[in-house]
Write an enzyme that holds these catalytic residues in place. Structure first.
Site, PDB file in Angstrom:
ATOM      1  N   CYS A 165      -6.759  -1.446  -3.275  1.00 32.37           N
ATOM      2  CA  CYS A 165      -7.838  -0.879  -4.075  1.00 32.37           C
ATOM      3  C   CYS A 165      -7.625  -1.036  -5.238  1.00 32.37           C
ATOM      4  O   CYS A 165      -6.650  -0.317  -5.679  1.00 32.37           O
ATOM      5  CB  CYS A 165      -8.160   0.273  -3.557  1.00 32.37           C
ATOM      6  SG  CYS A 165      -8.945   0.350  -1.560  1.00 32.37           S
ATOM      7  N   CYS A 215       0.847  -1.272   0.090  1.00 31.52           N
ATOM      8  CA  CYS A 215      -0.113   0.148  -0.033  1.00 31.52           C
ATOM      9  C   CYS A 215       0.695   1.305   0.012  1.00 31.52           C
ATOM     10  O   CYS A 215       1.730   1.463   0.564  1.00 31.52           O
ATOM     11  CB  CYS A 215      -0.797  -0.065   1.317  1.00 31.52           C
ATOM     12  SG  CYS A 215      -2.222  -1.094   0.909  1.00 31.52           S
ATOM     13  N   ASP A 216       0.292   2.309  -0.923  1.00 26.53           N
ATOM     14  CA  ASP A 216       0.757   3.732  -0.711  1.00 26.53           C
ATOM     15  C   ASP A 216       2.160   3.839  -0.359  1.00 26.53           C
ATOM     16  O   ASP A 216       2.892   3.409  -1.082  1.00 26.53           O
ATOM     17  CB  ASP A 216      -0.176   4.295   0.031  1.00 26.53           C
ATOM     18  CG  ASP A 216      -1.857   4.265  -0.364  1.00 26.53           C
ATOM     19  OD1 ASP A 216      -2.120   3.651  -1.240  1.00 26.53           O
ATOM     20  OD2 ASP A 216      -2.495   5.428  -0.123  1.00 26.53           O
ATOM     21  N   GLU A 272      -3.229  14.466   2.202  1.00 26.68           N
ATOM     22  CA  GLU A 272      -4.073  14.168   1.476  1.00 26.68           C
ATOM     23  C   GLU A 272      -5.384  14.819   1.414  1.00 26.68           C
ATOM     24  O   GLU A 272      -5.980  14.549   2.553  1.00 26.68           O
ATOM     25  CB  GLU A 272      -4.101  12.543   1.011  1.00 26.68           C
ATOM     26  CG  GLU A 272      -3.088  12.064   0.629  1.00 26.68           C
ATOM     27  CD  GLU A 272      -3.287  10.535   0.174  1.00 26.68           C
ATOM     28  OE1 GLU A 272      -4.226   9.908   0.479  1.00 26.68           O
ATOM     29  OE2 GLU A 272      -2.214  10.014  -0.411  1.00 26.68           O
ATOM     30  N   SER A 274      -5.085  11.804  -3.122  1.00 26.27           N
ATOM     31  CA  SER A 274      -5.127  10.224  -3.126  1.00 26.27           C
ATOM     32  C   SER A 274      -5.148   9.970  -4.711  1.00 26.27           C
ATOM     33  O   SER A 274      -5.707  10.763  -5.616  1.00 26.27           O
ATOM     34  CB  SER A 274      -6.326   9.802  -2.703  1.00 26.27           C
ATOM     35  OG  SER A 274      -6.613   8.447  -2.946  1.00 26.27           O
TER      36      SER A 274
END
Length: 556
Positions: free
Chosen positions: A187, A119-120, A436, A462
């Site tokens: 996601c 993730c991210d 964000e 995001s």
């Protein structure tokens, strides 16, 4: 190899600790030690499945004659903090992850690393650590989740926000919640998580063809085991990130990001990677390729498809094949051969998800740098996620010192079509942590204002977000950039085709306002956010918590 570290009388205290942990003497003394940083975290679908993937990695390392040593690293999910002040920890988290891996790896003197992450900023932190430590390193991604099905339609997590702001009932939201994220994995849109997973292949840190394998596909486990095996070979060959990630490889990463319309956060990360490697890279490099590389990827928000569709449409290697005429192909690849040799084995598959350069999805790039007196050092937008109606705007500014204040104004009906929202003091130092702007942007989208309202900020966004949103404005407000001087009612021009974001106020007036401007105190007086604010680089240098001397001579 670290065998000197583990042999001899002086290493008895080290060996006894490893033996007490269950490792045998022969393994400790004779085999390469491979650190396995695992970003497992039970509270997110992007990380909750990484124990099984990590076990497969360790099996591969053992099978190839290495000694895996697993350890945990911090992990969060950006959606947990969505809408809360704690979201400003996410960018800082990238550097914390890199430091945690650096700390354990230096103490244990690992010969190599295989990291598991999804993730991210967590996966970006893993890449940053690989470049800082410069020992043979691989990353195994967690892959993307399957899209949900709700009322006969394919949905992703971002659709939940649209429903939330459009007046869905509590019961409808609950039903959607139960269906929108049906599996483990990141996601499945072109958010930061999937953007960074994909870039791992381009950066020679992730096995080719594996970054986007869905978490639900058992090929993920097979390839994780294969990665563990190959890591031992990588250690024996001595191939390090500094040898595999050259300036030209970073240029390929920029071109890839333009082609897939990746998250705007990738710009921060690629810049940080370059400085960590001692390679000078600037926003001008992104500007150069924005003129050459159109978007060819139809994944949300640039198109209707998901990353799962992207994987089965050929994935990263198919995109790289489509870009072959533009890429630096003589650069090294992970397998000890050039990218030219790797791509010679790839058959191009033009389809509805991945287009060719000759027939792109858009004539525009996936990312673009904007300049003007509001952002002389550069700002960033994703043109393919901006509606035609707002690609050029001239409107009145409505100014807010923070995301929540803007959100409350949107909710109260104070923002109307034609307005240009300015959100400041949310940058690297101002937030601190470069927040964000999920609150205000989700509200604009949910209320249908994203097709008529612009937004400019020194914060970031995001990868899920879309609309006429311009971020990374630099200098940021806390540093006295012109964004700090904007007043309600000022006219602003957003010209995305022309690459401009400007405040229509005379220089003389701005000078007068600057005399009255007072820098606010830091919002955080202690902890990692305070440290970040005091040490971080500006956005156009990647926003990393590092005292890099950019006047020093960089190679590459």
């Amino acid at each position: 190899m670290s065998q000197e570290y583990w042999n001899g009388a002086q290493a008895a205290h080290r060996r006894v600790m490893m033996k007490a942990a269950g490792y045998s003497d022969g393994d400790i003394r004779k085999k390469p030690h491979i650190g396995v940083p695992n970003s497992y975290m039970a509270g997110s679908p992007g990380t909750a499945h990484l124990r099984q993937i990590t076990e497969a990695v360790k099996e591969g390392i053992w099978a190839a004659g290495g000694v895996p040593v697993e350890f945990g690293i911090p992990a969060t999910c950006g959606n947990i903090a969505n809408g809360a002040e704690e979201l400003k920890y996410e960018q800082v988290g990238r550097d914390i992850v890199a430091m945690s891996i650096e700390f354990v790896t230096r103490v244990h003197n690992f010969d190599g690393l295989v990291m598991t992450a999804s993730c991210d900023n967590i996966i970006a932190g893993c890449y940053l650590a690989a470049m800082r430590l410069d020992i043979p390193t691989m990353v195994v991604t967690g892959g993307s989740m399957q899209p949900g099905q709700y009322c006969g339609k394919t949905v992703v997590e971002a659709d939940l926000d649209a429903a939330r702001f459009s007046g869905a009932s509590e019961e409808e939201l609950m039903e959607m919640e139960d269906n929108v994220c049906p599996s483990f994995g990141a996601c499945p849109s072109m958010g930061t998580a999937n953007t960074m997973q994909m870039l791992g292949e381009v950066l020679n840190l992730v096995l080719p063809g594996t970054s986007t394998i869905p978490a639900s596909d058992n090929a993920k486990l097979r390839k994780a085991r294969e990665a563990g095996k190959y890591a031992v070979e990588l250690v024996k060959s001595g191939r390090r990130p500094s040898q595999l990630i050259t300036r030209e490889v970073l240029m390929n990463a920029i071109m890839f990001d333009m082609a897939v319309a990746g998250s705007t956060n990738a710009v921060l990360h690629i810049l940080s990677f370059s400085y960590e490697l001692g390679i000078r890279l600037t926003l001008e490099d992104f500007e150069k390729y924005a003129k050459e590389i159109p978007c060819i990827n139809a994944v949300v928000p640039s198109g209707p498809y998901t990353v799962v569709d992207f994987h089965y449409a050929g994935g990263v290697m198919n995109v790289m094949k489509m870009l072959e005429s533009k890429l630096f192909t003589e650069v090294p690849g992970m397998y000890g051969i050039s990218w030219k040799e790797m791509l010679a084995k790839v058959t191009p598959r033009e389809n509805e998800v991945i287009h060719s350069l000759e027939r792109p999805l858009f004539q525009e790039p996936g990312l673009k740098i904007l300049r003007g007196n509001l952002s002389p050092n550069g700002a960033i937008v994703r043109p393919t996620a901006v509606y035609d109606e707002v690609k050029y705007m001239r409107g009145k500014a409505k100014v807010f010192d923070g995301d929540r204040a803007a959100f409350e104004a949107i909710q109260a009906g104070e923002i109307v079509p034609g307005d240009i929202i300015v959100i400041r003091y949310e940058g690297c130092k101002g937030a601190p942590g470069m927040k964000e702007l999920m609150l205000s942007i989700d509200a604009l989208i949910g209320l249908g204002l994203h097709k008529s309202v612009g937004l400019i900020s020194d914060a970031r966004f995001s990868g899920f977000n879309f609309g006429a949103i311009i971020g990374h404005v630099s200098p940021e407000a806390y540093d006295g950039g012109n964004i700090a001087l904007v007043e309600n009612g000022d006219e602003i021009v957003i010209d995305i085709p022309g690459g401009e974001v400007s405040l229509l106020v005379s220089e003389e007036e701005l000078q007068e306002r600057r005399k009255r401007w007072v820098c606010p105190p830091l919002k955080e007086e202690k902890g990692c956010l305070n440290l970040f604010a005091r040490l971080c680089r500006p956005a156009e240098e990647g926003g990393a918590m590092q005292p890099w001397d950019l006047d020093a001579k960089f190679h590459g």
